[in-house]
Design a protein around this motif. Structure first.
Motif, PDB file in Angstrom:
ATOM      1  N   LEU A 622      64.640  17.722  37.908  1.00  0.00           N
ATOM      2  CA  LEU A 622      63.368  17.211  38.426  1.00  0.00           C
ATOM      3  C   LEU A 622      63.154  15.741  38.113  1.00  0.00           C
ATOM      4  O   LEU A 622      62.428  15.052  38.844  1.00  0.00           O
ATOM      5  CB  LEU A 622      62.213  18.043  37.859  1.00  0.00           C
ATOM      6  CG  LEU A 622      62.082  19.458  38.434  1.00  0.00           C
ATOM      7  CD1 LEU A 622      60.897  20.181  37.808  1.00  0.00           C
ATOM      8  CD2 LEU A 622      61.934  19.426  39.947  1.00  0.00           C
ATOM      9  N   SER A 623      63.753  15.224  37.053  1.00  0.00           N
ATOM     10  CA  SER A 623      63.575  13.802  36.745  1.00  0.00           C
ATOM     11  C   SER A 623      64.157  12.927  37.846  1.00  0.00           C
ATOM     12  O   SER A 623      63.589  11.879  38.195  1.00  0.00           O
ATOM     13  CB  SER A 623      64.221  13.472  35.404  1.00  0.00           C
ATOM     14  OG  SER A 623      65.629  13.653  35.455  1.00  0.00           O
ATOM     15  N   LEU A 624      65.285  13.342  38.429  1.00  0.00           N
ATOM     16  CA  LEU A 624      65.884  12.577  39.520  1.00  0.00           C
ATOM     17  C   LEU A 624      65.075  12.711  40.803  1.00  0.00           C
ATOM     18  O   LEU A 624      64.987  11.758  41.584  1.00  0.00           O
ATOM     19  CB  LEU A 624      67.327  13.029  39.738  1.00  0.00           C
ATOM     20  CG  LEU A 624      68.265  12.814  38.543  1.00  0.00           C
ATOM     21  CD1 LEU A 624      69.669  13.300  38.871  1.00  0.00           C
ATOM     22  CD2 LEU A 624      68.294  11.344  38.143  1.00  0.00           C
ATOM     23  N   ALA A 661      57.645   7.759  34.511  1.00  0.00           N
ATOM     24  CA  ALA A 661      56.794   6.891  33.695  1.00  0.00           C
ATOM     25  C   ALA A 661      57.147   5.424  33.907  1.00  0.00           C
ATOM     26  O   ALA A 661      56.265   4.561  34.014  1.00  0.00           O
ATOM     27  CB  ALA A 661      56.931   7.266  32.221  1.00  0.00           C
ATOM     28  N   GLY A 662      58.447   5.129  33.986  1.00  0.00           N
ATOM     29  CA  GLY A 662      58.854   3.748  34.216  1.00  0.00           C
ATOM     30  C   GLY A 662      58.432   3.222  35.566  1.00  0.00           C
ATOM     31  O   GLY A 662      57.999   2.066  35.688  1.00  0.00           O
ATOM     32  N   ASN A 680      55.358  13.435  27.470  1.00  0.00           N
ATOM     33  CA  ASN A 680      55.657  13.099  26.083  1.00  0.00           C
ATOM     34  C   ASN A 680      55.004  11.764  25.726  1.00  0.00           C
ATOM     35  O   ASN A 680      54.822  10.886  26.573  1.00  0.00           O
ATOM     36  CB  ASN A 680      57.163  13.014  25.873  1.00  0.00           C
ATOM     37  CG  ASN A 680      57.804  14.388  25.856  1.00  0.00           C
ATOM     38  OD1 ASN A 680      57.613  15.157  24.923  1.00  0.00           O
ATOM     39  ND2 ASN A 680      58.552  14.695  26.896  1.00  0.00           N
ATOM     40  N   GLU A 681      54.682  11.608  24.456  1.00  0.00           N
ATOM     41  CA  GLU A 681      53.957  10.422  24.003  1.00  0.00           C
ATOM     42  C   GLU A 681      54.721   9.134  24.283  1.00  0.00           C
ATOM     43  O   GLU A 681      54.147   8.147  24.754  1.00  0.00           O
ATOM     44  CB  GLU A 681      53.666  10.539  22.508  1.00  0.00           C
ATOM     45  CG  GLU A 681      52.937   9.334  21.942  1.00  0.00           C
ATOM     46  CD  GLU A 681      52.732   9.430  20.444  1.00  0.00           C
ATOM     47  OE1 GLU A 681      52.272   8.435  19.852  1.00  0.00           O
ATOM     48  OE2 GLU A 681      53.039  10.494  19.866  1.00  0.00           O
ATOM     49  N   HIS A 682      56.032   9.124  24.005  1.00  0.00           N
ATOM     50  CA  HIS A 682      56.757   7.866  24.180  1.00  0.00           C
ATOM     51  C   HIS A 682      56.927   7.512  25.651  1.00  0.00           C
ATOM     52  O   HIS A 682      57.129   6.363  25.993  1.00  0.00           O
ATOM     53  CB  HIS A 682      58.118   7.920  23.471  1.00  0.00           C
ATOM     54  CG  HIS A 682      59.031   8.996  23.948  1.00  0.00           C
ATOM     55  ND1 HIS A 682      58.861  10.324  23.613  1.00  0.00           N
ATOM     56  CD2 HIS A 682      60.139   8.948  24.737  1.00  0.00           C
ATOM     57  CE1 HIS A 682      59.822  11.043  24.148  1.00  0.00           C
ATOM     58  NE2 HIS A 682      60.604  10.248  24.847  1.00  0.00           N
ATOM     59  N   PHE A 683      56.828   8.506  26.564  1.00  0.00           N
ATOM     60  CA  PHE A 683      56.815   8.181  27.990  1.00  0.00           C
ATOM     61  C   PHE A 683      55.490   7.531  28.368  1.00  0.00           C
ATOM     62  O   PHE A 683      55.443   6.574  29.144  1.00  0.00           O
ATOM     63  CB  PHE A 683      57.023   9.441  28.827  1.00  0.00           C
ATOM     64  CG  PHE A 683      58.381  10.082  28.677  1.00  0.00           C
ATOM     65  CD1 PHE A 683      59.400   9.443  27.995  1.00  0.00           C
ATOM     66  CD2 PHE A 683      58.636  11.326  29.222  1.00  0.00           C
ATOM     67  CE1 PHE A 683      60.645  10.026  27.857  1.00  0.00           C
ATOM     68  CE2 PHE A 683      59.884  11.919  29.096  1.00  0.00           C
ATOM     69  CZ  PHE A 683      60.891  11.268  28.395  1.00  0.00           C
ATOM     70  N   MET A 684      54.404   8.042  27.808  1.00  0.00           N
ATOM     71  CA  MET A 684      53.083   7.513  28.127  1.00  0.00           C
ATOM     72  C   MET A 684      52.918   6.071  27.649  1.00  0.00           C
ATOM     73  O   MET A 684      52.122   5.311  28.196  1.00  0.00           O
ATOM     74  CB  MET A 684      52.004   8.392  27.502  1.00  0.00           C
ATOM     75  CG  MET A 684      51.924   9.798  28.073  1.00  0.00           C
ATOM     76  SD  MET A 684      51.360   9.817  29.779  1.00  0.00           S
ATOM     77  CE  MET A 684      49.656   9.350  29.570  1.00  0.00           C
ATOM     78  N   MET A 685      53.661   5.675  26.639  1.00  0.00           N
ATOM     79  CA  MET A 685      53.527   4.329  26.100  1.00  0.00           C
ATOM     80  C   MET A 685      54.048   3.258  27.062  1.00  0.00           C
ATOM     81  O   MET A 685      53.870   2.062  26.805  1.00  0.00           O
ATOM     82  CB  MET A 685      54.256   4.230  24.759  1.00  0.00           C
ATOM     83  CG  MET A 685      53.524   4.945  23.633  1.00  0.00           C
ATOM     84  SD  MET A 685      51.832   4.301  23.406  1.00  0.00           S
ATOM     85  CE  MET A 685      51.243   5.354  22.070  1.00  0.00           C
ATOM     86  N   PHE A 686      54.674   3.670  28.169  1.00  0.00           N
ATOM     87  CA  PHE A 686      55.026   2.711  29.208  1.00  0.00           C
ATOM     88  C   PHE A 686      53.772   2.222  29.939  1.00  0.00           C
ATOM     89  O   PHE A 686      53.742   1.097  30.452  1.00  0.00           O
ATOM     90  CB  PHE A 686      55.969   3.355  30.235  1.00  0.00           C
ATOM     91  CG  PHE A 686      57.398   3.448  29.798  1.00  0.00           C
ATOM     92  CD1 PHE A 686      58.309   2.468  30.140  1.00  0.00           C
ATOM     93  CD2 PHE A 686      57.837   4.519  29.050  1.00  0.00           C
ATOM     94  CE1 PHE A 686      59.631   2.555  29.743  1.00  0.00           C
ATOM     95  CE2 PHE A 686      59.149   4.624  28.643  1.00  0.00           C
ATOM     96  CZ  PHE A 686      60.061   3.638  28.988  1.00  0.00           C
TER      97      PHE A 686
END
Length: 733
Positions: A622-624, A661-662, A680-686
């Motif tokens: 699903l990410s792709l 996210a990117g 996830n938190e580190h994805f949201m930090m984008f």
């Protein structure tokens, strides 16, 4: 007086008049801008604001605003962290409840996320004068005794007039006993919205009977019911007759089978008839309409065959004279259109909105009859009607070109994107809202050999004479393959009535709504029969598209220029596990940059099914797929975005991926971003990289929302850290 230099300022108006002017402004951003003009305007804006939605974190108690004491409509369902009971998550829940009461003493309408009954136990005593309440809960119901979710509300708020449970996860057997145990509250209710997906079956007959018997003063009732006759206690004749007898004041009645609320797309190749017939007789419908003389809006979507309903529907005109909106699902024989006779729903001449869903025998002749009988139609929806053709829908639009501004065309076998847009050509300069299915069958091929193109020039048409439509029977040309004899006969008919008919089987198709000079020269025409014309008033566009298909042919299909288009909604549906890798790198969102005023987008990929974790060899996870769908979104100047990530139903996961996210972080103009899933938190930090981003929220608003996920994506502390990073930035404007 002559020679006197006098200037009149807006502040010379009495404050009462100026307050009334402020009260008429409803747009939030406009009100915020007004409050920055001067101290007086700031005071007036706060004094006249009636509605407010809080988005902050409940831990920041000192940030609760205390200057909006006139607010009567308060929304607490979006408090952060979303989905958690904000009072239970606070160590000082009683203090929070009291603080809200002091800040907003005039509240009579409340929306709240009530994950547990304790939320209402704390809040209901603070506002005993509540009139309207909407409860929100996407998480599963807690294992508590029946009625627990409603007892505190009904005991404390005895003046309740409206209860909205359309976004509340509960059991259908919870509500009837609670209403029966509090007869005073039940009798005061005038609006009840029970259109929820929490039950796969909906309300049974005995439950609907108990609700209507307890609430005799209802004016609006919306309920998901079980109409399937294969189940015990299905809703049939008895329940509908009791409803009309118990609630004669109803002005809005919306009854839909629970399966219809899932919004699943039907099979376009299906004939339109279900295997089972609904057990609702013609006599029942007649008594139902007779017993509800105040009806203004009626929705009956039973998802099972209701046959030969035309005669019963004719009674709506005489028995329900105030009826303005009608939606029918799985009704057959609603309008025959035989020998130019107005029958069935076409008799309801006062209709302003009409929706026809899955009517197997509804054809072009029925459309013509409806256009003759319902000349005030401003909104029209056609869904799952296999016999409707481009020619019939085009003539329907011609005859209603002065009133029709809102059209939805979905799941009609003979109406792909090009055909739907060509059919809307007569109202292209007027239409404001449109939905079509992005099926590109004929996007490259402008004409099918052997099928003539029928065109009607209405440039000089101001009003179609009544006899022009009363003396014409569409039964003879409802099929798309019209013979040359019939084409000639139809051409003579239109010519006699002052219309222009062109049969151009030997020429390239041109714009159907064009002058003779343009037709002869082909100036400005595209390969699909459109000149490069503008949809001048189109403000909202809704699209359905199958998984793996591209969005880029949209302009070529006929939507090249929409200068005032402000909002677009795209729904992608399908199982990508069985799809090969797309031939293109991007879905085509960058092609929407041609619309200069596009500010809002809803991209719904929630019905895209795939592999959230490791995909089998040769398949994309699903990410792709998220990268495919979001690629190019940074080229758009969006202010607001609602995004539903794709899902893996096997593990109940609907989560934002790293590529997504990117790509979202490239949307430099975004101010509001709502992700209907987890992350996830580190994805949201984008996301704090977006310079003007002010409002971000994760909403697990789907059934069932994840309950106990041990990963970082569900932790309250992770959400708080992201909010601190977002709110700690300097925003230029």
């Amino acid at each position: 007086m002559a020679g006197t230099d006098s200037k009149t300022h807006i502040h010379d108006l009495p404050e009462v008049i100026l307050s009334n002017v402020f009260a008429l402004v409803t747009n939030t951003r406009t009100r915020n801008a007004m409050s920055l003009v001067c101290h007086k305007w700031l005071s007036l804006e706060r004094l006249t604001r009636a509605s407010l939605a809080l988005r902050g974190n409940v831990r920041d108690l000192f940030l609760i605003p205390t200057c909006f004491r006139s607010v009567t409509d308060l929304d607490l369902s979006l408090l952060s962290p979303w989905g958690h009971s904000f009072l239970d998550s606070s160590r000082h829940h009683l203090l929070v409840a009291e603080r809200l009461r002091q800040a907003f003493p005039a509240v009579i309408s409340l929306t709240v996320y009530a994950r547990t009954p304790s939320t209402l136990q704390y809040l209901a005593p603070k506002w005993p004068e509540l009139r309207r309440v909407k409860l929100v809960r996407w998480h599963q119901r807690s294992q508590l005794p029946p009625e627990s979710d409603f007892v505190s509300l009904f005991e404390r708020c005895t003046c309740l007039t409206s209860l909205d449970l359309s976004h509340f996860y509960y059991w259908t057997e919870d509500l009837p006993p609670a209403l029966e145990a509090h007869p005073a509250v039940a009798a005061s209710l005038s609006r009840l919205d029970l259109l929820t997906l929490s039950s796969p079956e909906g309300f049974k007959s005995h439950e609907l009977l108990a609700i209507t018997a307890s609430c005799p003063n209802l004016k609006e009732l919306l309920a998901a019911c079980m109409f399937d006759p294969r189940f015990i206690d299905f809703v049939g004749d008895e329940a509908l007759l009791a409803l009309a007898n118990d609630c004669p004041r109803l002005s809005l009645l919306h009854l839909a089978d629970a399966s219809s609320l899932a919004n699943a797309r039907a099979d376009p190749d299906d004939e339109g008839f279900t295997t089972e017939d609904a057990r609702i007789s013609r006599a029942t419908f007649e008594e139902l309409f007779t017993g509800l003389p105040l009806l203004e809006e009626l929705v009956l979507d039973v998802c099972h065959n209701v046959r030969d309903t035309g005669a019963a529907l004719e009674l709506l005109n005489s028995k329900c004279p105030l009826l303005k909106s009608l939606k029918l699902g799985q009704f057959h024989g609603i309008c025959r259109g035989v020998e130019s006779q107005i029958d069935g729903i076409a008799v309801c001449k006062g209709l302003v909105a009409l929706s026809i869903k899955n009517s197997a025998d509804f054809s072009d002749s029925g459309l013509m009859t409806v256009s003759r009988g319902c000349p005030r139609l401003a909104k029209f929806e056609i869904q799952g009607c296999k016999r409707i053709t481009e020619s019939g829908l085009r003539i329907f639009a011609c005859l209603l070109h002065k009133t029709l501004v809102d059209v939805k065309i979905s799941c009609c076998k003979q109406l792909n994107a090009v055909c739907s847009l060509r059919a809307m050509e007569p109202i292209r300069e007027r239409i404001q809202r449109l939905h079509i299915d992005c099926i590109w069958d004929s996007i490259e091929q402008s004409e099918i050999p052997g099928q003539p193109a029928h065109k009607f020039d209405l440039n000089e048409l101001e009003e179609i004479p009544e006899q022009a439509v009363h003396n014409f029977d569409l039964n003879e040309f409802e099929e798309p393959n019209m013979s040359s004899d019939k084409s000639a006969e139809f051409g003579k008919f239109l010519t006699a009535k002052g219309l222009t008919f062109c049969d151009e089987s030997s020429k390239k198709k041109k714009c159907r709504y064009s002058s003779d000079a343009e037709c002869s020269s082909g100036i400005g025409s595209t390969s699909n029969g459109f000149s490069c014309r503008t949809w001048e008033r189109l403000q909202y566009l809704s699209l359905w598209i199958a998984v793996g298909e591209l969005l880029t042919p949209l302009a070529l299909a006929g939507l090249e220029s929409c200068p005032v288009l402000e909002e677009i909604q795209i729904r992608v549906e399908g199982d990508c596990r069985s799809r090969p890798k797309p031939s293109e790198r991007a879905f085509g969102l960058s092609s929407l940059a041609r619309y200069p005023q596009l500010l809002k987008m809803k991209l719904d990929c929630s019905d895209v099914i795939g592999y959230a974790l490791t995909a089998p060899s040769g398949q994309m996870d699903l990410s792709l797929w998220e990268r495919f769908y979001l690629n190019g979104i940074g080229n758009l100047c969006l202010n607001e975005l609602d995004y539903w990530p794709p899902q893996d139903r096997d593990v109940n996961q609907r989560s934002l991926s790293l590529p997504a996210a990117g790509l979202l972080a490239e949307c430099a103009t975004l101010r509001k971003l709502f992700i209907h899933g987890t992350a996830n938190e580190h994805f949201m930090m984008f996301l704090p990289r977006i310079p003007n981003l002010r409002d971000v929220q994760l909403r697990e608003d789907y059934y069932p929302a994840p309950d106990n996920d041990m990963s970082t994506e569900m932790r309250v502390d992770s959400c708080s850290r992201f909010e601190d990073a977002l709110n700690g930035r300097q925003i230029a404007d």
